[in-house]
Design an enzyme around this catalytic site. Structure first.
Site, PDB file in Angstrom:
ATOM      1  CG  HIS A 186      -8.154  -2.766 -11.043  1.00  0.00           C
ATOM      2  ND1 HIS A 186      -8.293  -3.371 -12.282  1.00  0.00           N
ATOM      3  CD2 HIS A 186      -8.558  -1.485 -11.200  1.00  0.00           C
ATOM      4  CE1 HIS A 186      -8.755  -2.480 -13.145  1.00  0.00           C
ATOM      5  NE2 HIS A 186      -8.928  -1.335 -12.521  1.00  0.00           N
TER       6      HIS A 186
ATOM      7  CG  HIS B  74     -17.491  -1.059  -9.481  1.00  0.00           C
ATOM      8  ND1 HIS B  74     -17.574   0.309  -9.287  1.00  0.00           N
ATOM      9  CD2 HIS B  74     -16.961  -1.232 -10.712  1.00  0.00           C
ATOM     10  CE1 HIS B  74     -17.124   0.927 -10.357  1.00  0.00           C
ATOM     11  NE2 HIS B  74     -16.739   0.012 -11.252  1.00  0.00           N
TER      12      HIS B  74
END
Length: 192
Positions: free
Chosen positions: A126, A42
């Site tokens: 990220h 995620h």
């Protein structure tokens, strides 16, 4: 409840990344890293930590407003990098500025709902794929080959269409290799 706001990539994007990660896991020294499980991949937008039950209704209201103010946008998983010799991550191409604005709104929504938040840091999108196992491995395992293995990675484009509130269930203590389990407790479509 231990909560955070997140964007979850769709299954097709996760499958593409999983194929690349499998190749990275065959590189020398890969056993010196703790690889994250694809079920947990995620983009964290805002980390709230432990949130009291009485704060949840206002947090839901604030996140619903944040989702309403942001439009759906296109991204793709692409490239990668590292944070020192601690973390290997995959980045994004596409409308990363829209993702940054969504992260700022999710953070502001948490603050306004009464969630004690750390000081604001610039958002760096990220998706973590690996971490050094210990300080002993940090010096022994260079992350450069893994980052190099992501340089040409570019997945298919996908639409970020919702903002998710995710609960983190920590792993059972004393069980080596166990990772947190994540549960979406609420989600709001963007632009609605």
């Amino acid at each position: 409840m231990r909560l955070f706001a997140a964007v979850l990539p769709p299954d097709a994007a996760v499958a593409e990344l999983a194929a690349r990660v499998e190749a990275l896991r065959t590189l020398p020294g890969a056993d010196g890293l703790r690889w994250t499980e694809r079920e947990g991949w995620h983009f964290t937008l805002a980390f709230y930590g432990e949130v009291a039950e009485e704060v949840l209704p206002e947090l839901h209201t604030r996140l619903a407003r944040a989702a309403h103010r942001h439009r759906a946008h296109e991204l793709r998983l692409a490239g990668g990098g590292r944070f020192d010799d601690r973390v290997v991550w995959v980045g994004v191409d596409g409308d990363s500025e829209a993702l940054r604005r969504l992260a700022d709104s999710a953070e502001a929504g948490g603050r306004r709902a009464g969630v004690p938040m750390d000081r604001h840091r610039p958002y760096h999108p990220h998706l973590t794929i690996a971490r050094a196992r210990s300080s002993r491995h940090r010096s022994a395992t260079s992350l450069v080959p893994y980052v190099d293995g992501l340089t040409d990675f570019a997945g298919r484009e996908w639409t970020v269409g919702r903002l998710c509130l995710v609960r983190s269930h920590p792993p059972a203590p004393g069980v080596p290799g166990r990772q947190p389990r994540y549960e979406v407790v609420a989600a709001w479509p963007l632009g609605h």
